[in-house]
Design an enzyme around this catalytic site. Structure first.
Site, PDB file in Angstrom:
ATOM      1  N   TYR A 143       0.756  -1.393  -0.089  1.00 42.08           N
ATOM      2  CA  TYR A 143      -0.152  -0.524  -0.195  1.00 42.08           C
ATOM      3  C   TYR A 143       1.262   1.234   0.005  1.00 42.08           C
ATOM      4  O   TYR A 143       0.702   2.555   0.067  1.00 42.08           O
ATOM      5  CB  TYR A 143      -1.096   0.367   1.178  1.00 42.08           C
ATOM      6  N   LYS A 192       3.340 -15.612   3.734  1.00 43.76           N
ATOM      7  CA  LYS A 192       3.546 -16.052   1.951  1.00 43.76           C
ATOM      8  C   LYS A 192       4.788 -16.148   1.790  1.00 43.76           C
ATOM      9  O   LYS A 192       5.802 -16.112   1.105  1.00 43.76           O
ATOM     10  CB  LYS A 192       3.091 -15.597   1.225  1.00 43.76           C
ATOM     11  N   ASP A 224      -3.105 -18.573   1.401  1.00 42.71           N
ATOM     12  CA  ASP A 224      -4.453 -19.529   0.701  1.00 42.71           C
ATOM     13  C   ASP A 224      -4.717 -20.188   1.544  1.00 42.71           C
ATOM     14  O   ASP A 224      -6.018 -20.583   1.982  1.00 42.71           O
ATOM     15  CB  ASP A 224      -3.386 -19.764  -0.233  1.00 42.71           C
ATOM     16  N   ASP A 248      -5.947  -6.650   4.225  1.00 36.72           N
ATOM     17  CA  ASP A 248      -7.456  -6.731   3.720  1.00 36.72           C
ATOM     18  C   ASP A 248      -8.715  -7.197   3.039  1.00 36.72           C
ATOM     19  O   ASP A 248      -9.286  -7.490   3.820  1.00 36.72           O
ATOM     20  CB  ASP A 248      -6.582  -5.489   2.088  1.00 36.72           C
ATOM     21  N   ASP A 252     -12.245  -8.892   4.993  1.00 38.69           N
ATOM     22  CA  ASP A 252     -12.979  -8.828   4.629  1.00 38.69           C
ATOM     23  C   ASP A 252     -14.058 -10.392   4.029  1.00 38.69           C
ATOM     24  O   ASP A 252     -15.124 -10.227   4.265  1.00 38.69           O
ATOM     25  CB  ASP A 252     -13.106  -8.512   2.565  1.00 38.69           C
TER      26      ASP A 252
HETATM   27  C1  IPM Z   1     -10.016  -1.039   4.036  1.00 43.47           C
HETATM   28  C2  IPM Z   1     -10.326  -0.620   2.556  1.00 43.47           C
HETATM   29  C3  IPM Z   1      -9.393   0.090   2.324  1.00 43.47           C
HETATM   30  C4  IPM Z   1      -8.019  -0.764   2.250  1.00 43.47           C
HETATM   31  C5  IPM Z   1      -9.844   1.054   0.911  1.00 43.47           C
HETATM   32  C6  IPM Z   1     -10.959   1.435   1.168  1.00 43.47           C
HETATM   33  C7  IPM Z   1      -8.652   2.248   0.211  1.00 43.47           C
HETATM   34  O1  IPM Z   1     -10.583  -2.072   1.991  1.00 43.47           O
HETATM   35  O2  IPM Z   1      -9.679  -0.599   4.825  1.00 43.47           O
HETATM   36  O3  IPM Z   1     -10.363  -2.360   4.401  1.00 43.47           O
HETATM   37  O4  IPM Z   1      -7.892  -0.987   1.343  1.00 43.47           O
HETATM   38  O5  IPM Z   1      -7.639  -0.248   3.499  1.00 43.47           O
HETATM   39 MG    MG Z   2     -10.483  -3.832   2.246  1.00 41.70          MG
END
Ligand code: IPM
Ligand code: MG
Length: 357
Positions: A143, A192, A224, A248, A252
């Site tokens: 990032y 990884k 993975d 990230d 999710d």
């Molecule tokens: C998160 C989001 C952000 C990230 C984006 C919106 C920049 O997906 O906070 O997880 O990738 O960190």
């Molecule tokens: Mg995210």
């Protein structure tokens, strides 16, 4: 009487609605427990682009730096999707993380007892419960690494660099081990290391830090495999630590397996426990302004703020209990709605949490 300064960033989409409800909850907490919270609202994201021409105005960073904590709604929306990378609303998030040194991102994925029906996993897996704390490194790796484009024989090429320095890994490892120590004393490192050199250094540092935490059981998963295991047997995991990019994705996934992304808070902390608190979910432009958003993730983010940045555990617990009580009473927003429950909007959900305080 302690006075805490809180910068609020409503942002875009449903952000303003969920922040409004959360500020009311914090004001009630202040009243009940004899604190003073002073709120300063600032711009970031799409709304900042519209009003000032940039996603993260300097003034916003300044106000955040002078506050004791930051409460953020969400940023982004279709309207700004056409802008180049450095001008997108998401830049505001990355800019805040970098400028405020928020390297430790805590993302709890918890399956609430009352919401087990929303979990997409098999009943026998759900029965064992889910309570995973994902600790994501937030200011390093791909990032923030070197990136660019150049012409090659195969046409235009682009790159992003994954790089981690020892100290960057050490401090996030300490955060994760400390958290594990307060929980079930089980930490899973996710990397990884079978392929990436940056992951090999990452793992070496984790193993080094582990020497200071002999009471914490440490194991390792490749990313993975981790993605697979948290679906196969989520109850086997407690605290998981990983890089910015892997975190990230994994966070999710973890939030989705609880079935209620509208419920999950997060904290992004610096070395002094100064933090930015925000829901895991995004700005949901499709339901913005319609009183449909679930404010609970943001309300629970405020509870994390009281806990981690202000050390007000009783007050944090009061918010969590109020949310549980409201859910137990059978009230639901659309995202967590199920048969036989009473459907309410953002404002009514906020009002009910206030009432339960
Ligand atoms: C998160 C989001 C952000 C990230 C984006 C919106 C920049 O997906 O906070 O997880 O990738 O960190
Ligand atoms: Mg995210």
């Amino acid at each position: 009487m302690p006075n805490y300064k809180i910068a609020t960033i409503p942002g875009d989409g449903i952000g303003p609605e969920i922040i409004t409800e959360t500020v009311k909850v914090l004001e009630k907490i202040a009243q009940n427990f004899g604190h003073t919270f002073t709120f300063t609202e600032v711009l970031a994201g799409g709304i900042a682009i519209d009003k000032t021409g940039v996603p993260l105005p300097d003034e916003t960073v300044e106000v955040c730096k002078q506050s004791d904590a930051v409460l953020l709604g969400a940023v982004g929306g279709w309207k700004w999707d056409v802008l180049p990378g450095h001008m997108r609303p998401e830049r505001a998030l990355l800019g805040l993380r970098g400028a405020l040194g928020l390297y430790a991102n805590l993302r709890p994925a918890v399956l609430h007892d009352t919401l087990k029906g929303a979990c997409p996993l098999r009943a026998d897996i759900v029965a064992k419960g889910i309570d995973i704390m994902i600790v994501r490194e937030l200011t390093g790796g791909m990032y923030f690494g070197d990136r660019g484009r150049k012409e090659t024989d195969l046409g235009l090429a682009a790159w992003d660099t994954e790089m981690y320095a020892t100290e960057e890994v050490r401090r996030i490892a300490v955060t994760a081990f400390e958290l594990a120590r307060k929980r079930k004393k089980h930490l899973t490192n996710v990397d990884k290391a079978n392929v990436l050199e940056s992951s090999r250094l990452w793992r070496e540092v984790i193993l080094e830090v582990a020497k200071d935490y002999p009471d914490v059981q440490l194991d390792h998963l490749y990313i993975d495999n981790a993605a697979m295991q948290i679906i196969r047997e989520p109850s086997a995991y407690d605290v998981m630590v990983t890089t910015n990019m892997f975190g990230d994705i994994l966070s999710d996934e973890a939030s989705q397996i609880t079935g209620s992304i509208g419920m999950l808070p997060s904290a992004s902390l610096n070395k002094d426990n100064f933090g930015m608190y925000e829901p895991i979910h995004g700005s949901a432009p499709d339901i913005a302004g319609t009183d449909k958003a679930n404010p609970i993730a943001t309300i629970l983010s405020a509870a994390m703020m009281l806990n981690y940045s202000f050390g007000l555990d009783k007050e944090a617990k009061a918010i969590e209990n109020a949310v549980t009580k409201v859910l137990e009473s059978g009230v639901r927003t659309g995202d967590i709605m199920s048969d036989g429950m009473r459907l309410v909007g953002t404002r009514e959900m906020g009002r009910l949490v206030l009432e339960a305080l």
